[in-house]
Design a protein around this motif. Structure first.
Motif, PDB file in Angstrom:
ATOM      1  N   THR A 557       0.851  -1.192   0.000  1.00 26.52           N
ATOM      2  CA  THR A 557       0.000   0.000   0.000  1.00 26.52           C
ATOM      3  C   THR A 557       0.885   1.240   0.000  1.00 26.52           C
ATOM      4  OG1 THR A 557      -1.738  -1.156   1.220  1.00 26.52           O
ATOM      5  CG2 THR A 557      -1.812   1.249   1.231  1.00 26.52           C
ATOM      6  N   ASP A 558       0.627   2.153  -0.919  1.00 32.46           N
ATOM      7  CA  ASP A 558       1.420   3.380  -1.031  1.00 32.46           C
ATOM      8  C   ASP A 558       0.837   4.480  -0.154  1.00 32.46           C
ATOM      9  OD1 ASP A 558       3.061   2.214  -2.998  1.00 32.46           O
ATOM     10  OD2 ASP A 558       1.610   2.743  -4.572  1.00 32.46           O
ATOM     11  N   VAL A 559       1.732   5.295   0.387  1.00 34.87           N
ATOM     12  CA  VAL A 559       1.323   6.471   1.160  1.00 34.87           C
ATOM     13  C   VAL A 559       1.453   7.698   0.264  1.00 34.87           C
ATOM     14  CG1 VAL A 559       1.796   7.906   3.176  1.00 34.87           C
ATOM     15  CG2 VAL A 559       2.036   5.403   3.329  1.00 34.87           C
ATOM     16  N   LEU A 560       0.333   8.389   0.006  1.00 36.79           N
ATOM     17  CA  LEU A 560       0.330   9.569  -0.860  1.00 36.79           C
ATOM     18  C   LEU A 560       0.524  10.858  -0.074  1.00 36.79           C
ATOM     19  CD1 LEU A 560      -2.592   8.745  -3.336  1.00 36.79           C
ATOM     20  CD2 LEU A 560      -0.180   8.091  -3.450  1.00 36.79           C
ATOM     21  N   ALA A 572       0.606   7.836   7.991  1.00 34.64           N
ATOM     22  CA  ALA A 572      -0.137   7.983   6.732  1.00 34.64           C
ATOM     23  C   ALA A 572      -1.450   8.720   6.948  1.00 34.64           C
ATOM     24  CB  ALA A 572      -0.396   6.615   6.119  1.00 34.64           C
ATOM     25  N   THR A 575      -3.795   7.115   1.469  1.00 32.72           N
ATOM     26  CA  THR A 575      -3.129   5.913   0.965  1.00 32.72           C
ATOM     27  C   THR A 575      -3.780   5.439  -0.333  1.00 32.72           C
ATOM     28  OG1 THR A 575      -4.592   4.394   2.158  1.00 32.72           O
ATOM     29  CG2 THR A 575      -2.635   5.184   3.333  1.00 32.72           C
ATOM     30  N   ARG A 576      -3.032   4.592  -1.033  1.00 33.68           N
ATOM     31  CA  ARG A 576      -3.607   3.938  -2.220  1.00 33.68           C
ATOM     32  C   ARG A 576      -2.964   2.558  -2.367  1.00 33.68           C
ATOM     33  NH1 ARG A 576      -3.463   7.546  -6.955  1.00 33.68           N
ATOM     34  NH2 ARG A 576      -1.238   7.095  -7.064  1.00 33.68           N
ATOM     35  N   LYS A 577      -3.824   1.576  -2.682  1.00 35.14           N
ATOM     36  CA  LYS A 577      -3.344   0.215  -2.900  1.00 35.14           C
ATOM     37  C   LYS A 577      -3.789  -0.257  -4.274  1.00 35.14           C
ATOM     38  CE  LYS A 577      -3.908  -4.584  -1.331  1.00 35.14           C
ATOM     39  NZ  LYS A 577      -4.689  -5.489  -0.470  1.00 35.14           N
ATOM     40  N   SER A 583      -7.391   0.244  -8.364  1.00 35.11           N
ATOM     41  CA  SER A 583      -6.786   0.657  -7.108  1.00 35.11           C
ATOM     42  C   SER A 583      -7.871   1.109  -6.139  1.00 35.11           C
ATOM     43  CB  SER A 583      -5.788   1.797  -7.333  1.00 35.11           C
ATOM     44  OG  SER A 583      -6.454   2.980  -7.755  1.00 35.11           O
ATOM     45  N   ARG A 602      -3.906  13.763  -8.171  1.00 40.07           N
ATOM     46  CA  ARG A 602      -3.119  12.550  -7.903  1.00 40.07           C
ATOM     47  C   ARG A 602      -4.008  11.319  -7.782  1.00 40.07           C
ATOM     48  NH1 ARG A 602       0.174  13.496  -2.746  1.00 40.07           N
ATOM     49  NH2 ARG A 602      -1.334  15.150  -2.343  1.00 40.07           N
TER      50      ARG A 602
END
Length: 680
Positions: A557-560, A572, A575-577, A583, A602
């Motif tokens: 999972t990415d932290v935006l 966080a 977030t985006r997974k 996604s 984004r």
């Protein structure tokens, strides 16, 4: 379908070509006979071709229990037909006459604290009263029988704004009906006790008659009892709608039936996506609420009405030509607002534009509410603006019958999440479901990105991006649907307090956001609501309020964005997974319109979504698209108070002005333009 109504409406010359409908509530019973012919003459001058008649006329139609007076209505309908004006005939059941409440005070609604709501206003009736139902249906049958063959009749208008003042009734009638509704829903008391969690606070029921509506209690009533009472109350009104509708369909099967919803502001007691299945076309009433997002809210509500209608054309039954009478300060509309407000509804799918009301009342509670013919009369700027809009709608006749073209972005609006997320004894009483959804919508408008408001009944796969703010209630089936949506390439965006409970308002255990935890790739152990006025800063220069979450991010999972301040600083915030070819993103705080406008590019990027407008007019112009056999209709609405030139758009100009040979389409302050482009 509203197309049926369109086909039944003809001009004075008998022409039945497709047209947009234009008119108002018409209340001739408030005026002497001498005014009626003048009304019809002015209606024709203004381009009016449909009016709603008889809405509050029960006391005139039935002055006593066994006395009827239809002569005046016969004459009104004859005059309308002779003038080429169709009648959307109301069943007149919205406001019981004094003789009925005097003879049967048991039909009066009761509040949660036991207060009886007495006559003297309107909607003073219990949705579950068998006495009221019998008298109302008798009136409906008399009306339907008498006017079944009248040539002016183009549609039936059931009651009026069902539930506006009487959605929640706590009377003994309501208690009995609630018990019966629960028997059907749960079958057994064991199932009800399980669903309601009655082991808490010693609430276990051993007999159906022990169960009451959530009346005024010593503390917070059972949450699932409250939620089920909301469901029941919406269903009780729906059953009344169906009872009237069934008589109308029995006697006049070819005449379409509708009732006017109130998709606006905080009107939430009626589950309109559910009700929409019961009528032949959706109708809505909308009034502008002052504030910084006033016109965004108008667009939002019109868009949501289209979503409730499944993208099909709908009927704007009521809005105002100028000031209303029920706000703390009732400000008149500015020049241009009358046309822009009306055409913005058309842009979002309305095939009929009607006002409350035709002639401004000289007496009564709404005498200061504006109308098509104001107190000043026809020799007024307001009536001239009304007539000008009539000419504009006539020019836009090719739009009639076209449907909303799906946008790439959908905003999911869920009635039961709205109900459940704002109940008492929650982490924060400051949460505002509709405001959060409106903020996302306003941010998309600011970016010039077209979006559709949709319900859980819609095909969510039509949208590349699905924004689901505060999707608090997520039954298992909906969780599976959203998972499939992302696995198959959709991009889900949701927010704080989402996925937390199931359809019984029971918390999904194991950590928040419950049913969406695996899909989002995050885990939250405890909510972090903020006190009123407190804020936190994020490392992307946005500011959050209302809510924070202490998020544990799963691998993959990415932290935006992260919190820069507050107790969760460094953790966080957004977030985006990636899931399948799509996604799922999570926004853990309320960012407001400015913050969402900054963040959204984004979040939209993985789907490749951006504005279809030229860069220089993004945020200044709102666009909507309707499509049909007559072409693709691009509506452009100026959101500003200054002129905006728009270049680079092709199409036949149905409405608007251009500057020079091959020049820009120029939208004046608060103006609307319409381009017709080839279909497909």
């Amino acid at each position: 379908m509203i197309s049926t109504l369109l086909s039944r409406t003809s001009g004075a010359d008998g022409d039945r070509a497709p047209r947009l409908l234009y008119g108002a509530d018409y209340n001739p019973e408030q005026w002497s006979r001498s005014v009626w012919e003048e009304d019809v003459r002015l209606m024709r001058e203004a381009g009016v071709n449909v009016v709603s008649v008889g809405i509050f006329s029960w006391a005139r139609l039935q002055p006593a229990e066994n006395t009827w007076d239809f002569g005046w209505l016969d004459e009104v309908l004859d005059l309308l037909h002779a003038g080429g004006i169709g009648a959307d005939l109301a069943t007149a059941t919205a406001s019981p006459p004094p003789w009925l409440t005097t003879a049967h005070p048991e039909i009066l609604p009761v509040t949660a604290d036991g207060t009886v709501l007495w006559p003297g206003a309107r909607q003073h009736w219990r949705p579950t009263s068998p006495v009221f139902r019998a008298h109302a249906l008798r009136l409906v049958r008399e009306l339907a029988t008498r006017y079944a063959g009248h040539p002016a009749l183009v549609a039936w208008h059931v009651n009026n704004e069902l539930g506006c003042h009487n959605v929640y009734d706590f009377s003994d009638d309501a208690a009995r009906a609630f018990q019966n509704w629960l028997r059907v829903r749960y079958t057994t008391l064991d199932a009800l006790n399980s669903a309601w969690g009655t082991a808490f606070w010693s609430q276990r029921y051993t007999d159906w008659e022990q169960i009451l509506p959530p009346r005024q209690a010593a503390s917070h009533p059972n949450p699932t009892q409250q939620l089920d009472f909301k469901r029941f109350s919406s269903d009780a009104l729906k059953e009344h709608l169906r009872a009237e509708r069934d008589i109308l369909r029995e006697i006049t099967p070819d005449v379409p039936v509708t009732t006017n919803f109130m998709v606006m502001g905080n009107t939430k007691g009626m589950n309109y996506p559910d009700w929409a299945q019961e009528i032949d076309f959706v109708s809505n009433d909308h009034y502008v609420h002052p504030g910084p997002q006033a016109r965004d809210e108008l667009s939002f509500s019109a868009n949501l009405t289209s979503g409730i209608s499944g993208g099909r054309p709908w009927f704007l039954m009521e809005h105002s030509t100028s000031a209303v009478n029920w706000q703390p300060v009732n400000v008149a509309k500015r020049p241009g607002d009358l046309a822009r407000d009306s055409l913005l509804h058309v842009a979002h799918g309305a095939d009929a534009v009607c006002y409350f009301q035709w002639r401004q009342s000289a007496a009564g509670a709404e005498k200061y509410h504006s109308a098509m013919v104001p107190h000043a009369g026809a020799d007024s700027d307001l009536f001239r603006a009304v007539a000008a809009l009539g000419a504009t709608l006539k020019a836009l006749a090719p739009v009639a019958g076209s449907e909303r073209e799906a946008a790439r972005v959908g905003i999911l609006y869920d009635w039961e999440s709205w109900w459940a997320s704002e109940q008492d004894s929650h982490p924060s009483s400051l949460l505002d479901y509709r405001q959060e959804a409106l903020d996302w919508y306003s941010a998309l408008l600011a970016l010039g990105v077209r979006a559709d408001l949709v319900t859980t009944r819609a095909d969510l796969h039509r949208h590349q991006v699905l924004v689901a703010p505060v999707l608090h209630m997520v039954p298992a089936d909906l969780a599976k649907t959203l998972t499939r949506y992302t696995e198959q390439g959709g991009h889900l965006i949701t927010t704080y307090f989402s996925g937390v409970v199931d359809e019984h308002d029971h918390v999904w255990l194991g950590g928040y956001p419950g049913a969406l935890r695996e899909l989002l790739g995050i885990r939250i152990e405890e909510f972090g609501p903020l006190l009123d006025g407190d804020t936190v800063e994020l490392d992307d220069a946005t500011t959050g309020s209302l809510w924070t979450d202490r998020i544990t991010v799963a691998p993959g999972t990415d932290v935006l964005a992260r919190y820069r301040t507050g107790v969760h600083a460094g953790r966080a915030a957004v977030t985006r997974k990636a899931t399948g070819t799509g996604s799922a993103a999570y926004v853990s705080t309320r960012l407001g319109v400015a913050g969402l406008t900054s963040l959204l590019p984004r979040l939209l990027a993985p789907a490749g979504v951006e504005s279809e407008l030229p860069t220089e007019v993004r945020g200044l112009i709102e666009t909507t698209v309707r499509s049909g056999p007559g072409g693709r209709f691009l509506f452009l609405v100026n959101r500003t108070d200054t002129a905006v030139p728009v270049r680079g758009l092709d199409g036949e100009v149905l409405l608007g002005t251009t500057e020079g040979d091959g020049g820009a389409l120029v939208l004046g302050p608060r103006a609307v333009a319409v381009l017709r482009q080839p279909a497909g």
